[in-house]
Design a protein around this motif. Structure first.
Motif, PDB file in Angstrom:
ATOM      1  N   THR A  21       0.833  -1.211   0.000  1.00  0.00           N
ATOM      2  CA  THR A  21       0.000   0.000   0.000  1.00  0.00           C
ATOM      3  C   THR A  21       0.862   1.253   0.000  1.00  0.00           C
ATOM      4  O   THR A  21       0.600   2.198  -0.761  1.00  0.00           O
ATOM      5  N   LEU A  22       1.889   1.287   0.830  1.00  0.00           N
ATOM      6  CA  LEU A  22       2.781   2.450   0.868  1.00  0.00           C
ATOM      7  C   LEU A  22       3.501   2.662  -0.463  1.00  0.00           C
ATOM      8  O   LEU A  22       3.622   3.796  -0.933  1.00  0.00           O
ATOM      9  N   GLY A  24       2.394   1.778  -3.387  1.00  0.00           N
ATOM     10  CA  GLY A  24       1.366   2.279  -4.302  1.00  0.00           C
ATOM     11  C   GLY A  24       1.095   3.755  -4.108  1.00  0.00           C
ATOM     12  O   GLY A  24       0.971   4.518  -5.081  1.00  0.00           O
ATOM     13  N   VAL A  25       0.995   4.190  -2.865  1.00  0.00           N
ATOM     14  CA  VAL A  25       0.744   5.603  -2.569  1.00  0.00           C
ATOM     15  C   VAL A  25       1.916   6.465  -3.040  1.00  0.00           C
ATOM     16  O   VAL A  25       1.716   7.527  -3.648  1.00  0.00           O
ATOM     17  N   VAL A  26       3.130   6.033  -2.804  1.00  0.00           N
ATOM     18  CA  VAL A  26       4.311   6.786  -3.234  1.00  0.00           C
ATOM     19  C   VAL A  26       4.343   6.910  -4.767  1.00  0.00           C
ATOM     20  O   VAL A  26       4.582   7.995  -5.318  1.00  0.00           O
ATOM     21  N   PHE A  28       1.780   6.741  -6.809  1.00  0.00           N
ATOM     22  CA  PHE A  28       0.678   7.619  -7.204  1.00  0.00           C
ATOM     23  C   PHE A  28       1.051   9.088  -7.018  1.00  0.00           C
ATOM     24  O   PHE A  28       0.829   9.914  -7.901  1.00  0.00           O
ATOM     25  N   VAL A  29       1.635   9.425  -5.878  1.00  0.00           N
ATOM     26  CA  VAL A  29       2.023  10.813  -5.599  1.00  0.00           C
ATOM     27  C   VAL A  29       3.091  11.274  -6.599  1.00  0.00           C
ATOM     28  O   VAL A  29       3.009  12.380  -7.143  1.00  0.00           O
ATOM     29  N   THR A  32       1.468  11.848 -10.044  1.00  0.00           N
ATOM     30  CA  THR A  32       0.629  13.047 -10.013  1.00  0.00           C
ATOM     31  C   THR A  32       1.494  14.303 -10.076  1.00  0.00           C
ATOM     32  O   THR A  32       1.195  15.225 -10.834  1.00  0.00           O
TER      33      THR A  32
END
Length: 146
Positions: A21-22, A24-26, A28-29, A32
């Motif tokens: 999850t971490l 994936g979030v990194v 994504f950020v 973006t």
């Protein structure tokens, strides 16, 4: 013993899940932010150009050698506010165009270089008037010399 192995397995699965999850979030950020920077530094879209542009209606005026020119322009600014200012200055735009053309001859306006010279001169003089923004480009959208 089974309970102890189950707890270890559950703990390992939770750690793996949180790690994925971490990551994936990194990702994504980062994607973006990369897209925002690309959009900020990119060229304006055609819709943005049109929003920041004004049309100068067709004008007919004499040249210095007693021939005449009929032309129409589109003036691109760097912002919508600058285009609004130019809309209010329409009489000054027409005056600048007429004054510049009255100093030129048919020969001065022949070919690509003559048109580039006229566009550049109009752009420079309009930028001297502007209080909000700048003129980016002057386009000749219609042009006839007789």
């Amino acid at each position: 013993m089974k309970n102890n192995n189950s707890n270890k397995l559950l703990t390992v699965m939770l750690i793996i899940l949180v790690t994925i999850t971490l990551i994936g979030v990194v990702i994504f950020v980062l994607l973006t932010q990369f897209n925002n920077q690309k959009a900020a530094t990119g060229e304006p879209t055609i819709d943005e150009i049109l929003e920041a542009s004004i049309d100068v209606p067709e004008m007919t005026t004499n040249l210095a050698d007693d021939s005449f020119v009929r032309l129409q322009l589109k003036i691109q600014t760097d912002s919508k506010k600058a285009a609004e200012e130019l809309t209010k200055r329409d009489f000054q735009i027409k005056d600048i165009i007429i004054q510049e053309l009255s100093e030129l001859t048919e020969e001065d306006l022949q070919g690509k270089q003559g048109k580039i010279f006229l566009q550049s001169t109009i752009k420079t003089q309009l930028n001297e008037l502007m209080q909000v923004g700048t003129v980016e480009q002057v386009y000749i959208t219609s042009y006839i010399i007789q």
